[in-house]
Each structure stands twice: as structure tokens, then as C-alpha cells.
Scaffold this active site. Structure first.
Site, PDB file in Angstrom:
ATOM      1  N   GLY A   1       0.831  -1.200   0.000  1.00 37.36           N
ATOM      2  CA  GLY A   1       0.000   0.000   0.000  1.00 37.36           C
ATOM      3  C   GLY A   1       0.861   1.243   0.000  1.00 37.36           C
ATOM      4  N   SER A   2       0.280   2.347  -0.461  1.00 34.07           N
ATOM      5  CA  SER A   2       1.010   3.614  -0.475  1.00 34.07           C
ATOM      6  C   SER A   2       0.016   4.744  -0.365  1.00 34.07           C
ATOM      7  CB  SER A   2       1.838   3.762  -1.753  1.00 34.07           C
ATOM      8  OG  SER A   2       1.004   3.773  -2.892  1.00 34.07           O
ATOM      9  N   GLY A   3       0.519   5.903   0.002  1.00 37.03           N
ATOM     10  CA  GLY A   3      -0.327   7.084   0.154  1.00 37.03           C
ATOM     11  C   GLY A   3       0.512   8.240   0.651  1.00 37.03           C
TER      12      GLY A   3
ATOM     13  N   GLU B   1       5.867  -6.525  12.251  1.00 38.28           N
ATOM     14  CA  GLU B   1       5.451  -7.907  12.042  1.00 38.28           C
ATOM     15  C   GLU B   1       4.332  -7.960  11.000  1.00 38.28           C
ATOM     16  OE1 GLU B   1       3.214 -10.033  14.956  1.00 38.28           O
ATOM     17  OE2 GLU B   1       2.434  -8.194  15.881  1.00 38.28           O
TER      18      GLU B   1
ATOM     19  N   SER C   1       5.029   4.429   1.904  1.00 43.92           N
ATOM     20  CA  SER C   1       4.776   3.149   1.234  1.00 43.92           C
ATOM     21  C   SER C   1       5.047   2.006   2.196  1.00 43.92           C
ATOM     22  CB  SER C   1       5.666   3.002  -0.009  1.00 43.92           C
ATOM     23  OG  SER C   1       5.469   4.079  -0.898  1.00 43.92           O
ATOM     24  N   VAL C   2       4.281   0.922   2.026  1.00 36.14           N
ATOM     25  CA  VAL C   2       4.461  -0.283   2.832  1.00 36.14           C
ATOM     26  C   VAL C   2       4.726  -1.453   1.886  1.00 36.14           C
ATOM     27  CG1 VAL C   2       3.452  -1.833   4.540  1.00 36.14           C
ATOM     28  CG2 VAL C   2       2.932   0.603   4.630  1.00 36.14           C
TER      29      VAL C   2
ATOM     30  N   ASP D   1      -7.330   6.737  14.914  1.00 36.93           N
ATOM     31  CA  ASP D   1      -7.737   6.438  13.536  1.00 36.93           C
ATOM     32  C   ASP D   1      -8.262   5.008  13.441  1.00 36.93           C
ATOM     33  OD1 ASP D   1      -8.207   7.091  10.913  1.00 36.93           O
ATOM     34  OD2 ASP D   1      -6.169   6.710  10.224  1.00 36.93           O
TER      35      ASP D   1
ATOM     36  N   LYS E   1       7.666  -0.323   6.341  1.00 36.95           N
ATOM     37  CA  LYS E   1       6.990   0.950   6.088  1.00 36.95           C
ATOM     38  C   LYS E   1       8.034   2.038   5.936  1.00 36.95           C
ATOM     39  CE  LYS E   1       3.533   4.083   8.111  1.00 36.95           C
ATOM     40  NZ  LYS E   1       2.570   4.269   9.215  1.00 36.95           N
TER      41      LYS E   1
END
Length: 397
Positions: free
Chosen positions: A145-147, A221, A151-152, A267, A167
Site C-alpha cells: 500500500g502507499s499514500g 510484524e 509506502s508499505v 484512527d 513501512k
């Protein structure tokens, strides 16, 4: 002939003279400097009214502009004086208290005010000395994922083949730093994870972190077969009450652990909860919008706008624990109903009646309505949720 010639000469001389004057006037007009409008006096679009947005306005942690209740006395909300309650207590100095959310544009993922907070757990090592410290023990995999937060990536630890998540956050997205017990400067997200990474299986563990010249890297993890709860709900539409009870109880356990460690996640939503498909274990992830827990009110928001409590939308302040209960109520509604309880653009008021499906048990409906009480003082505490009749006799993984 003489009269005709004289008339023509006079007309030509007049035309030449007037033409010259016109050309000179045009040149002067062009050379005249134009007044530029002052910055700040230009026309600006009308600000939108502050309504509680729906799921389509997921900001992925973008913080709203600061809106202090003391600085906005004109906000006479439609909730009535009972909902308004007393003004939130602020720090004596009038400055931001250590738990307040990060200001700034979307994408900054560290969520509390600058400066060191409570000391982090010393078991987290300081930042690595060189980039090779990260490259050697891990094999990088696919993008998860990214944003705006960075990025991960999926990765594998070469020493034992364990799956991990890496991350990477650009340094200009790390807004707030503090100090580890050994004096090492660290991003706030590292400090928060250091405090909650042990003692609870329901919170993601920080394995190590590394500070590079252009970014900060966190090694976390990663369950081998896992899925975000949001994707799980999309596939299932909604969950039966019995299944939702066990998952929601796990989320409550994770939140109780964070609270006992003095950490506020800020969140909570399906996208920030991982489900281990092999064991059924949930893990709370992404503390990039988190803050240190405080008893006084927060006057800045960090997180996802569609999960913000009505007191923030109306008054520009909120208390950490009641705001957490509000987001937990939205999460439970999404689990058992398959959708966000409030549509985009709705302005929630005191007389708003929450509509729930008749297939839900009365105990489940009562719990959702209690969590989504308009008055923050009417919402139950975490400990009261654990004693709720709907959450009794549950077998956890």
C-alpha cells in the site's frame, strides 16, 4: 482650384496631428504600470460548512485545520446548549498540549505535538547506523500500500524466513519527534509503537526502525495470511452478530491495552485492522495519527474525517476517550450492517435518529446507539463496554 488645394492640405495636416496624438496616448497608456491586486484580497472560494462527512471523504490520516473552541465563539451549533457542554480545558500556558494532533497538510502521519512525550519502551533499538543494516537482513517483496504517509512493502527476514512489513515514510512527512529513553531522537510513531508493541497480541509489533537521510523506515510484524478488515467486510457484505462479537471484543482488548499504555490511536477504522485468516486474530495497525493520551481536550484533529465525533465537527474540540468510543460505534455498525452509519454531508443533530436493521438483536442495537450518543458524556467508557450484555461469554482466539 486654390480653395480645393487649401482644404486638402488642412485636412491632411489635421489627420496627421490627431493620429500622432492618438499614438502617443496609446504608448503612454501601455507604459503606465498596472496595479496588482494584494495577496489575500483576491477572490477566494466560499468555505464549505463543516458537516460530518461520510466514508467517501476518507483522508487516510489527514489532519483538519486547527479549530480551537476558544477562537471560534461564533460556532453556536444546532446541538443545543446541552450538547455544547463546558468549554474544554486547555493547558495553562495556552499552547498545544503534548497529545494534540499534527497540523498541516494531508499526508503528514505523525500525530502529536512536538517534543518528547512519556518515555518509550527501551527494548526498541535506536536508529540503524547505516542503510546496509536494513538491506542485508531483509528481502523486499511486493508493494502492499502507499499514500501520503509513505509506502508499505512486504518483505522476508532472511535469518528465519519470517514475513515482515517494511513501512517507509519520507522525512518531510514526519512532523513530530521525541526521545527514546537512551536519548535517541525518534519519530512519534516509533515512540507510540514502542509503548504498545508488547503485552497484547491485538497490536502490531515494531521489530526495528532505521533513520535514512531521506526517510524513516519501520520494520513491523506481518501475519503470513492476513487481510484488512475493510476488504473482509467487502467480501462478506456484513458479519453475523456472533462473528462480529468476537472480532469487536478483540478490538476492545487492543484499545484497552493502548489506553493503559497512555497511547491514543485516533484512527480506528476497518482499514487499520488486520485479520489473520489462519487464526482469526485481529491486529491494530498504523499509529501514524496517534498521540499520547491526555485528560484535557484536543483542539486539533488527526485521523479520518468520517470517523470524527460530532463535538469536533461542531465545536472544534474533543476528548480522547469519548472520541474513541464514537469511532468504535461506527466500526461496529460497519461490521453488522456493512456500511457507514452516516451518509456523506449529513449534519448530525441531537434529534437525529439512527436507523438500524430489524434483524439485529436489541442488545446489539442498544450498544451501537450508546457508542454513537451525541453527547460525549453519554457515551460509555471502555470498561463499561466490556460489561455490556452483548459482549459476554465470548471465546477469543
Amino acid at each position: 482650384l486654390w480653395s480645393c488645394w487649401r482644404w486638402r492640405c488642412w485636412a491632411g495636416i489635421s489627420a496627421w496631428g490627431w493620429g500622432g496624438i492618438a499614438v502617443l496616448w496609446l504608448r503612454l497608456a501601455r507604459a503606465r504600470p498596472r496595479r496588482r491586486p494584494r495577496r489575500g484580497l483576491q477572490s477566494r472560494p466560499r468555505p464549505r460548512p463543516r458537516l460530518l462527512p461520510g466514508p467517501a471523504e476518507d483522508t487516510r490520516g489527514a489532519a483538519a485545520p486547527a479549530a480551537s473552541a476558544a477562537a471560534s465563539p461564533a460556532r453556536a451549533p444546532p446541538l443545543g446548549t446541552a450538547a455544547a457542554g463546558p468549554e474544554p480545558p486547555l493547558s495553562r500556558s495556552g499552547e498545544r498540549t503534548p497529545g494534540e494532533g499534527r497540523p498541516g497538510a494531508a499526508g503528514g502521519r505523525s500525530g502529536a505535538a512536538p517534543g518528547p512525550g512519556p518515555s518509550a519502551d527501551s527494548r526498541i533499538p535506536p536508529a540503524g547506523k547505516a542503510q546496509e543494516a536494513l538491506q542485508e537482513p531483509y528481502r523486499l517483496g511486493s508493494l502492499l500500500g502507499s499514500g501520503g504517509f509513505g509506502s508499505v512493502f512486504a518483505a522476508t527476514r532472511l535469518s528465519d524466513g519470517a514475513p515482515v512489513a517494511i513501512k517507509r515514510v519520507p522525512r518531510n512527512r514526519v512532523w513530530h519527534w521525541g526521545e527514546l529513553p537512551d536519548g535517541t531522537s525518534a519519530p512519534l510513531e516509533v515512540l507510540l509503537l514502542a509503548k504498545v508493541s508488547s503485552g497484547c497480541a491485538g497490536v502490531i509489533q515494531l521489530l526495528e526502525w532505521l533513520e535514512l537521510p531521506d526517510s524513516v523506515v519501520l520494520v513491523l510484524e506481518r501475519p503470513e495470511r492476513c487481510q484488512e478488515l475493510s476488504g473482509f467486510l467487502v467480501e462478506r457484505r456484513f458479519l453475523p452478530e456472533e462473528e462480529a462479537r468476537g472480532l469487536f471484543r478483540q478490538v476492545l482488548e487492543a484499545m484497552r491495552h493502548c489506553t493503559s499504555c497512555g497511547v491514543l490511536h485516533r484512527d480506528i477504522k476497518p482499514e487499520n485492522i488486520l485479520l489473520d485468516l489462519a487464526t482469526g486474530q485481529l491486529k491494530l495497525i498504523d499509529f501514524g495519527c496517534g498521540a499520547f493520551l491526555q485528560d484535557t481536550a484536543y483542539t486539533q484533529f488527526a485521523g479520518t474525517r468520517s470517523y470524527s465525533p460530532p463535538e469536533w465537527t461542531q465545536f472544534g474540540w474533543y476528548y480522547g476517550k469519548p472520541a474513541t468510543i464514537w469511532s468504535l460505534g461506527i466500526l461496529l455498525h460497519q461490521m453488522v450492517c456493512g456500511e457507514h452509519p452516516f451518509r456523506r454531508g449529513w449534519n448530525i443533530s441531537c434529534d437525529h435518529e439512527l436507523s438500524l436493521p430489524g434483524r439485529l438483536s436489541q442488545e446489539c442495537q442498544n450498544l451501537i446507539r450508546r457508542c454513537l450518543s451525541m453527547l460525549h458524556s453519554d457515551r460509555p467508557s471502555l470498561e463499561e463496554l466490556f460489561r455490556d450484555p452483548w459482549l459476554q461469554d465470548i471465546d477469543l482466539p
